[in-house]
Design a protein around this motif. Structure first.
Motif, PDB file in Angstrom:
ATOM      1  N   ASP A   1       0.648  13.547  13.998  1.00  0.00           N
ATOM      2  CA  ASP A   1       0.945  12.073  14.255  1.00  0.00           C
ATOM      3  C   ASP A   1      -0.317  11.186  13.760  1.00  0.00           C
ATOM      4  O   ASP A   1      -1.435  11.460  14.118  1.00  0.00           O
ATOM      5  N   ILE A   2       0.025  10.158  13.006  1.00  0.00           N
ATOM      6  CA  ILE A   2      -1.007   9.300  12.605  1.00  0.00           C
ATOM      7  C   ILE A   2      -0.775   8.046  12.944  1.00  0.00           C
ATOM      8  O   ILE A   2       0.275   7.512  13.033  1.00  0.00           O
ATOM      9  N   THR A   3      -1.878   7.170  12.718  1.00  0.00           N
ATOM     10  CA  THR A   3      -1.741   5.736  12.958  1.00  0.00           C
ATOM     11  C   THR A   3      -1.936   5.210  11.334  1.00  0.00           C
ATOM     12  O   THR A   3      -2.906   5.536  10.550  1.00  0.00           O
ATOM     13  N   VAL A   4      -0.964   4.499  10.749  1.00  0.00           N
ATOM     14  CA  VAL A   4      -1.256   4.266   9.414  1.00  0.00           C
ATOM     15  C   VAL A   4      -2.328   2.614   9.310  1.00  0.00           C
ATOM     16  O   VAL A   4      -1.730   1.908  10.041  1.00  0.00           O
ATOM     17  N   PRO A   5      -3.084   2.816   8.503  1.00  0.00           N
ATOM     18  CA  PRO A   5      -4.098   1.714   8.799  1.00  0.00           C
ATOM     19  C   PRO A   5      -3.737   0.497   7.960  1.00  0.00           C
ATOM     20  O   PRO A   5      -2.958   0.357   7.160  1.00  0.00           O
ATOM     21  N   ASN A   6      -4.515  -0.776   8.469  1.00  0.00           N
ATOM     22  CA  ASN A   6      -4.012  -2.025   7.722  1.00  0.00           C
ATOM     23  C   ASN A   6      -4.995  -1.999   6.437  1.00  0.00           C
ATOM     24  O   ASN A   6      -5.787  -2.753   6.521  1.00  0.00           O
ATOM     25  N   GLN A   7      -4.672  -1.246   5.570  1.00  0.00           N
ATOM     26  CA  GLN A   7      -5.634  -1.070   4.357  1.00  0.00           C
ATOM     27  C   GLN A   7      -4.603  -0.832   3.392  1.00  0.00           C
ATOM     28  O   GLN A   7      -3.644  -0.050   3.416  1.00  0.00           O
ATOM     29  N   PRO A   8      -4.887  -0.898   1.850  1.00  0.00           N
ATOM     30  CA  PRO A   8      -4.225  -0.378   0.998  1.00  0.00           C
ATOM     31  C   PRO A   8      -3.734   0.953   0.412  1.00  0.00           C
ATOM     32  O   PRO A   8      -2.683   1.338   0.305  1.00  0.00           O
TER      33      PRO A   8
END
Length: 108
Positions: free
Chosen positions: A89-96
């Motif tokens: 389980d990952i949190t998708v970061p707010n970056q490209p």
């Protein structure tokens, strides 16, 4: 407009070489309203397979600002006719872009 992030990584064999044709699947189980523009993000499943050198990438909607996780599942050979599944389980970061290994080790 909702931000997306290209999450990428490499699957390797014990000898360090890339593992070809591993199924890599991202699953968002629960939809949510995204605060960036009020869009409803429906539950989704996105799949790819590793290239000949074991690399893969998936373009995913960032989930960092809504504190949601995406499950990343790897299905790889485990014997002549069996497959094994490993899920993170990952949190998708707010970056490209993001390296999968960095996302997994952030929670450790």
């Amino acid at each position: 407009m909702i931000t997306t992030c290209v999450v990428s990584g490499t699957v390797v064999k014990p000898d360090g070489g890339g593992l070809i044709s591993v199924s890599v699947q991202a699953n968002l189980i629960t939809g949510f309203v995204h605060p960036q523009d009020g869009s409803f993000v429906a539950p989704y499943q996105v799949t790819t397979t590793t290239a000949s050198n074991g690399t893969w990438s998936l373009t995913l909607i960032e989930t960092e600002t809504v504190e949601k996780t995406v499950s990343i599942a790897f299905d790889f050979p485990a014997g002549s006719q069996n497959y094994q599944r490993q899920v993170y389980d990952i949190t998708v970061p707010n970056q490209p872009t993001a390296n999968f290994a960095d996302l997994v080790t952030q929670g450790v």
